[in-house]
Design a protein around this motif. Structure first.
Motif, PDB file in Angstrom:
ATOM      1  N   TYR A  29       0.850  -1.191   0.000  1.00 20.72           N
ATOM      2  CA  TYR A  29       0.000   0.000   0.000  1.00 20.72           C
ATOM      3  C   TYR A  29       0.886   1.241   0.000  1.00 20.72           C
ATOM      4  O   TYR A  29       1.794   1.368   0.832  1.00 20.72           O
ATOM      5  CB  TYR A  29      -0.928  -0.002   1.210  1.00 20.72           C
ATOM      6  N   THR A  30       0.628   2.131  -0.953  1.00 21.30           N
ATOM      7  CA  THR A  30       1.443   3.334  -1.100  1.00 21.30           C
ATOM      8  C   THR A  30       0.533   4.532  -1.355  1.00 21.30           C
ATOM      9  O   THR A  30      -0.566   4.370  -1.904  1.00 21.30           O
ATOM     10  CB  THR A  30       2.429   3.178  -2.276  1.00 21.30           C
ATOM     11  N   ALA A  31       0.989   5.725  -0.974  1.00 18.26           N
ATOM     12  CA  ALA A  31       0.146   6.924  -1.063  1.00 18.26           C
ATOM     13  C   ALA A  31       1.015   8.170  -1.199  1.00 18.26           C
ATOM     14  O   ALA A  31       2.244   8.091  -1.096  1.00 18.26           O
ATOM     15  CB  ALA A  31      -0.693   7.022   0.204  1.00 18.26           C
ATOM     16  N   ASP A  32       0.361   9.311  -1.412  1.00 16.29           N
ATOM     17  CA  ASP A  32       1.050  10.618  -1.407  1.00 16.29           C
ATOM     18  C   ASP A  32       2.276  10.621  -2.328  1.00 16.29           C
ATOM     19  O   ASP A  32       3.380  11.015  -1.909  1.00 16.29           O
ATOM     20  CB  ASP A  32       1.521  10.979   0.012  1.00 16.29           C
ATOM     21  N   ASP A  49       1.808   2.913   3.323  1.00 14.86           N
ATOM     22  CA  ASP A  49       0.681   2.639   4.224  1.00 14.86           C
ATOM     23  C   ASP A  49       0.745   1.218   4.772  1.00 14.86           C
ATOM     24  O   ASP A  49       1.079   0.279   4.040  1.00 14.86           O
ATOM     25  CB  ASP A  49      -0.645   2.791   3.465  1.00 14.86           C
ATOM     26  N   ILE A  50       0.395   1.081   6.050  1.00 14.44           N
ATOM     27  CA  ILE A  50       0.294  -0.253   6.669  1.00 14.44           C
ATOM     28  C   ILE A  50      -0.936  -0.275   7.570  1.00 14.44           C
ATOM     29  O   ILE A  50      -1.414   0.780   8.000  1.00 14.44           O
ATOM     30  CB  ILE A  50       1.542  -0.611   7.517  1.00 14.44           C
ATOM     31  N   MET A  65       2.292   5.081   9.664  1.00 16.08           N
ATOM     32  CA  MET A  65       3.342   4.497   8.826  1.00 16.08           C
ATOM     33  C   MET A  65       4.721   4.562   9.508  1.00 16.08           C
ATOM     34  O   MET A  65       5.004   5.480  10.271  1.00 16.08           O
ATOM     35  CB  MET A  65       3.396   5.232   7.487  1.00 16.08           C
ATOM     36  N   ARG A  66       5.561   3.572   9.140  1.00 18.91           N
ATOM     37  CA  ARG A  66       6.857   3.433   9.834  1.00 18.91           C
ATOM     38  C   ARG A  66       8.086   3.588   8.951  1.00 18.91           C
ATOM     39  O   ARG A  66       9.191   3.722   9.453  1.00 18.91           O
ATOM     40  CB  ARG A  66       6.938   2.059  10.485  1.00 18.91           C
ATOM     41  N   ASP A  67       7.918   3.493   7.626  1.00 16.00           N
ATOM     42  CA  ASP A  67       9.122   3.618   6.784  1.00 16.00           C
ATOM     43  C   ASP A  67       8.744   4.118   5.394  1.00 16.00           C
ATOM     44  O   ASP A  67       7.562   4.308   5.081  1.00 16.00           O
ATOM     45  CB  ASP A  67       9.886   2.282   6.703  1.00 16.00           C
ATOM     46  N   THR A 313      -9.579   3.678   3.714  1.00 17.55           N
ATOM     47  CA  THR A 313      -9.052   5.016   3.486  1.00 17.55           C
ATOM     48  C   THR A 313      -7.572   5.159   3.843  1.00 17.55           C
ATOM     49  O   THR A 313      -6.871   6.006   3.291  1.00 17.55           O
ATOM     50  CB  THR A 313      -9.980   6.002   4.239  1.00 17.55           C
ATOM     51  N   PHE A 314      -7.070   4.308   4.741  1.00 21.66           N
ATOM     52  CA  PHE A 314      -5.658   4.431   5.161  1.00 21.66           C
ATOM     53  C   PHE A 314      -4.757   3.382   4.496  1.00 21.66           C
ATOM     54  O   PHE A 314      -3.578   3.293   4.823  1.00 21.66           O
ATOM     55  CB  PHE A 314      -5.543   4.335   6.695  1.00 21.66           C
ATOM     56  N   LEU A 315      -5.321   2.609   3.534  1.00 21.38           N
ATOM     57  CA  LEU A 315      -4.512   1.632   2.789  1.00 21.38           C
ATOM     58  C   LEU A 315      -4.674   1.950   1.304  1.00 21.38           C
ATOM     59  O   LEU A 315      -5.547   1.418   0.631  1.00 21.38           O
ATOM     60  CB  LEU A 315      -4.959   0.199   3.104  1.00 21.38           C
ATOM     61  N   ARG A 316      -3.810   2.834   0.835  1.00 22.04           N
ATOM     62  CA  ARG A 316      -4.018   3.450  -0.474  1.00 22.04           C
ATOM     63  C   ARG A 316      -3.109   2.842  -1.552  1.00 22.04           C
ATOM     64  O   ARG A 316      -2.201   2.084  -1.249  1.00 22.04           O
ATOM     65  CB  ARG A 316      -3.779   4.965  -0.323  1.00 22.04           C
TER      66      ARG A 316
END
Ligand code: FUB
Length: 339
Positions: A29-32, A49-50, A65-67, A313-316
């Protein structure tokens, strides 16, 4: 026969645009997505995103998110390569959690990764990490950038080589807590009346590790030269600043947050003021909308995200599509292809 051939061409063209707008990165999952062209390739610097199990709330704590991973593409329709972990929150001395939307820049033979995260007091700060490679790994500075706060750094380097950082995000992004110049944890998410909160900008020092001069407001004005009222949620700034230059004009684009548009405004200088022109990306699926605009091999592209891979919404998932400037400098509004 010739009309049949023509309709096949049209169908193929439609398929290509659909393909372009499908998730670019399966399996993660990736975003922004902040996209840049370095050494003739596209590099994407997204949030990773995780599902950390953090309950959803109005502050966006569930974006936990952590990394960061960096991705590259030789071509817009080509393979996307994942270059692995570029920076982990455990290797950032000042940061505690929530590695939100990053950006990157190149100068002095080095690559710079700019990123927001909450510090040990749960205050969003903006940090910088460096590498000799666009894909990292990046080494973070020991402290956040002096004078930077809130979220969503976007670093634009002008054609004269000067770089500027644009930043800020209201509500969970905490920009409103700095309205008086000092941090105030009791500030309302945004003003209930009066003028909307402005995003911030500062010129970068030559070493790209800090600001050269004061942090200033970015003015986004309506067609009469007036800033938007805080109540104009369709047009006022919320988060996700990005700047690109086209035909000598500077384009400041941003998310309107709770109304989910990516809006844009045009100015004559990187410092603004910018005059609102419209929406370049209509709302996507999912609450957040966050993008970048980049020129590659003579065409312009919009990188953005959607939630079609998860429905959460938080896994994009990051996507790309072509963007068109009209002859008068306005941008054709994009509506994301649905899954
Ligand atoms: O990814 C976390 C946050 O969501 C970003 O910093 C905002 O711009 C929104 O996309």
């Amino acid at each position: 026969e010739s009309s049949e051939a023509k309709s096949e061409t049209t169908a193929a063209a439609k398929d290509t645009s659909k393909y372009l707008s499908q998730p670019l990165i399966p399996g993660m999952y990736t975003a922004d997505p902040s996209a840049h062209v370095f050494n003739g390739k596209i590099y994407i610097y997204p949030s990773h995103d995780i599902d950390a199990g953090t309950p959803e709330n109005d502050n966006g704590d569930h974006f936990d998110m952590r990394d960061y991973h960096v991705f590259s593409m030789d071509d817009i329709n080509g393979k996307v390569t994942d270059h692995g972990v570029a920076l982990d929150v455990k290797d950032v001395a000042w940061a505690k959690r929530q590695m939100w939307a990053p950006d990157a820049a190149f100068k002095n033979g080095k690559y710079y990764l700019y990123f927001p995260a909450k510090d040990k007091q749960d205050i969003f700060r903006i940090g910088v990490a460096t590498s000799t490679s666009p894909t990292g790994p990046f080494k973070a500075e020991a402290k956040p950038i002096d004078g930077a706060y809130s979220i969503d750094p976007a670093v634009y380097t002008d054609t004269d080589g000067t770089s500027y950082m644009y930043f800020g995000g209201i509500w969970g992004g905490q920009l409103q807590r700095w309205a008086t110049g000092k941090y105030d944890s009791t500030a309302a998410p945004e003003p209930a009346n009066g003028v909307a909160l402005a995003p911030k900008m500062a010129k970068m020092r030559a070493d790209m590790l800090g600001f050269d001069g004061p942090v200033k407001d970015v003015q986004i004005l309506d067609e009469n030269g007036k800033p938007f009222p805080a109540t104009n949620h369709d047009k006022r700034f919320f988060e996700a600043a990005w700047v690109h230059k086209y035909n000598g004009k500077y384009y400041f684009s941003y998310s309107t947050g709770d109304t989910h548009n990516i809006a844009y405004a045009i100015g004559d200088s990187p410092a603004g003021p910018f005059t609102y022109k419209g929406v370049l990306l209509n709302p996507v699926e999912g609450w957040t909308n966050h993008h970048s605009v980049v020129e590659f091999k003579g065409k312009w592209y919009l990188f953005y995200h959607d939630v079609q891979n998860s429905g959460k919404t938080f896994l994009r998932n990051v996507k790309v599509t072509e963007l068109t400037h009209n002859p008068d400098g306005t941008i054709q509004t994009i509506t994301a292809v649905k899954s």
